[in-house]
Design a protein around this motif. Structure first.
Motif, mmCIF file in Angstrom:
data_model
loop_
_atom_site.group_PDB
_atom_site.id
_atom_site.type_symbol
_atom_site.label_atom_id
_atom_site.label_comp_id
_atom_site.label_asym_id
_atom_site.label_seq_id
_atom_site.Cartn_x
_atom_site.Cartn_y
_atom_site.Cartn_z
ATOM 1 N N GLU A 170 0.821 -1.214 0.000
ATOM 2 C CA GLU A 170 0.000 0.000 0.000
ATOM 3 C C GLU A 170 0.852 1.259 0.000
ATOM 4 O OE1 GLU A 170 -3.501 2.172 2.701
ATOM 5 O OE2 GLU A 170 -2.924 0.085 3.118
ATOM 6 N N PRO A 205 -1.991 -4.446 2.290
ATOM 7 C CA PRO A 205 -2.403 -3.251 3.030
ATOM 8 C C PRO A 205 -1.600 -2.996 4.299
ATOM 9 C CG PRO A 205 -3.845 -5.060 3.564
ATOM 10 C CD PRO A 205 -2.881 -5.595 2.537
ATOM 11 N N GLU A 207 -2.801 -2.445 7.114
ATOM 12 C CA GLU A 207 -3.438 -3.072 8.266
ATOM 13 C C GLU A 207 -2.907 -4.466 8.578
ATOM 14 O OE1 GLU A 207 -7.530 -5.150 7.108
ATOM 15 O OE2 GLU A 207 -7.487 -3.063 6.482
ATOM 16 N N MET A 208 -2.164 -5.064 7.652
ATOM 17 C CA MET A 208 -1.593 -6.389 7.922
ATOM 18 C C MET A 208 -0.388 -6.298 8.847
ATOM 19 S SD MET A 208 -3.646 -8.403 6.655
ATOM 20 C CE MET A 208 -2.719 -9.820 7.245
ATOM 21 N N PHE A 263 -4.813 -8.253 0.025
ATOM 22 C CA PHE A 263 -6.225 -8.214 -0.339
ATOM 23 C C PHE A 263 -6.449 -9.014 -1.625
ATOM 24 C CE2 PHE A 263 -7.488 -3.966 1.879
ATOM 25 C CZ PHE A 263 -7.465 -4.632 3.103
ATOM 26 N N GLU A 276 -15.861 -6.938 -1.512
ATOM 27 C CA GLU A 276 -15.747 -6.818 -0.067
ATOM 28 C C GLU A 276 -14.867 -5.619 0.274
ATOM 29 O OE1 GLU A 276 -14.168 -10.450 1.377
ATOM 30 O OE2 GLU A 276 -15.781 -11.697 0.560
ATOM 31 N N ARG A 278 -12.329 -5.622 2.180
ATOM 32 C CA ARG A 278 -10.938 -6.061 2.150
ATOM 33 C C ARG A 278 -10.599 -6.575 0.752
ATOM 34 N NH1 ARG A 278 -8.401 -7.257 6.755
ATOM 35 N NH2 ARG A 278 -7.548 -9.191 5.939
ATOM 36 N N HIS A 279 -10.631 -5.679 -0.213
ATOM 37 C CA HIS A 279 -10.423 -6.035 -1.610
ATOM 38 C C HIS A 279 -9.457 -5.027 -2.220
ATOM 39 C CE1 HIS A 279 -11.250 -6.864 -5.842
ATOM 40 N NE2 HIS A 279 -11.916 -7.951 -5.482
ATOM 41 N N SER A 280 -8.535 -5.495 -3.055
ATOM 42 C CA SER A 280 -7.523 -4.609 -3.636
ATOM 43 C C SER A 280 -8.157 -3.465 -4.412
ATOM 44 C CB SER A 280 -6.586 -5.407 -4.545
ATOM 45 O OG SER A 280 -5.801 -6.314 -3.809
ATOM 46 N N LEU A 283 -9.566 -0.747 -2.051
ATOM 47 C CA LEU A 283 -8.507 0.086 -1.493
ATOM 48 C C LEU A 283 -7.980 1.043 -2.551
ATOM 49 C CD1 LEU A 283 -6.497 0.952 0.643
ATOM 50 C CD2 LEU A 283 -5.118 -1.071 0.105
#
Length: 292
Positions: A170, A205, A207-208, A263, A276, A278-280, A283
């Motif tokens: 990201e 991302p 968030e990981m 993602f 969803e 959580r999808h590339s 984002l």
């Protein structure tokens, strides 16, 4: 013929594979020289890529080294037959040797897996984004133009690959390269290229969390057979081309882990309501909105 001073990566790799087969068969350099009716120095120069070996002599060596008929045998024969010439030759003198070697490997790869933690991968860059990136290290206008032209020319192999898979951190989406408009066009380019068959683009991302391998950018280039795969790692002033199977396996596992944590791949055909959070693509669209 005098030994060449700067063998290409293909020439070095062919020599390294021959050395690996020879030592694995328990054959000394002097014994190999006798097979070719040559001296030990010739075998050494062949194995360092400084001298070519004819197809007939290579066939003899491979048989004596115990290399069985199959994909590796055929792949090595093809490497020896290959002239190494291609579109990249016109950029000699304006692009570093490592760049030319990478372009040659990409043109002959069956698959490419790439992870980039700071920039959009070169093969996916727009011309304007590439210019903004390269201008940070190239101040000469003519040199800049040639390097940008070379980078965009590398993209021609995308349509012929069996597989291209990029996992992009990201941070590469959010690191401002050039203007907001350049970034916006670059992110739209990612969506566009994801429409190509056999192309997969994922975003890793923030968030990981601090998964340590995400800081290492690398490229895995699939050869004619797994034994001829290559790992490419670039440094500020140099690059590594690694053919060691153990290292390549380590990085292949690292890539699969990165892909599993990233993602879901960008799917431009998917309806927005089917995606969803959580999808590339979600984002990517969020970052695009922030660039407005």
């Amino acid at each position: 013929m005098a030994p060449r001073k700067q063998p290409s990566e293909r020439q070095r790799r062919l020599g390294a594979e021959l050395r690996k087969l020879r030592t694995g068969a328990g054959i000394s350099g002097d014994q190999a020289a006798l097979l070719l009716d040559a001296d030990r120095a010739r075998i050494s120069n062949i194995e360092t890529g400084r001298l070519d070996v004819s197809r007939n002599r290579l066939y003899m060596l491979l048989r004596e080294y115990g290399c069985p008929p199959g994909s590796l045998f055929d792949g090595l024969m093809e490497m020896a037959q290959d002239s190494g010439k291609g579109w990249w030759d016109e950029f000699k003198g304006s692009v570093a040797r490592r760049g030319l070697d990478l372009a040659e490997l990409e043109s002959r790869a069956t698959s490419i897996r790439v992870h980039d933690s700071l920039n959009i991968p070169g093969m996916l860059q727009t011309e304007e984004y590439a210019r903004a990136v390269i201008s940070t290290v190239e101040s000469d206008h003519a040199g800049l133009d040639r390097r940008v032209e070379f980078r965009t020319a590398r993209q021609r192999v995308l349509g012929g690959l069996q597989k291209y898979h990029a996992v992009i951190h990201e941070s590469a989406l959010r690191t401002r390269v050039g203007s907001s408009e350049i970034m916006r066009q670059q992110l739209l380019r990612l969506i566009e290229v994801a429409r190509l068959p056999r192309v997969t683009v994922q975003i890793f991302p923030f968030e990981m969390g601090p998964y340590s391998p995400h800081a290492r950018s690398f490229i895995l280039l699939g050869g004619a057979t797994p034994e001829l795969d290559t790992l490419y790692r670039e440094h500020p002033t140099s690059a590594d081309f690694i053919g060691d199977g153990t290292r390549i396996t380590e990085y292949a596992r690292m890539f699969e882990r990165l892909a599993s944590l990233a993602f879901a791949p960008i799917d431009p055909a998917a309806a927005p309501e089917a995606q969803e959070a959580r999808h590339s693509l979600s984002l990517l669209q969020h970052v695009l909105y922030e660039l407005r």
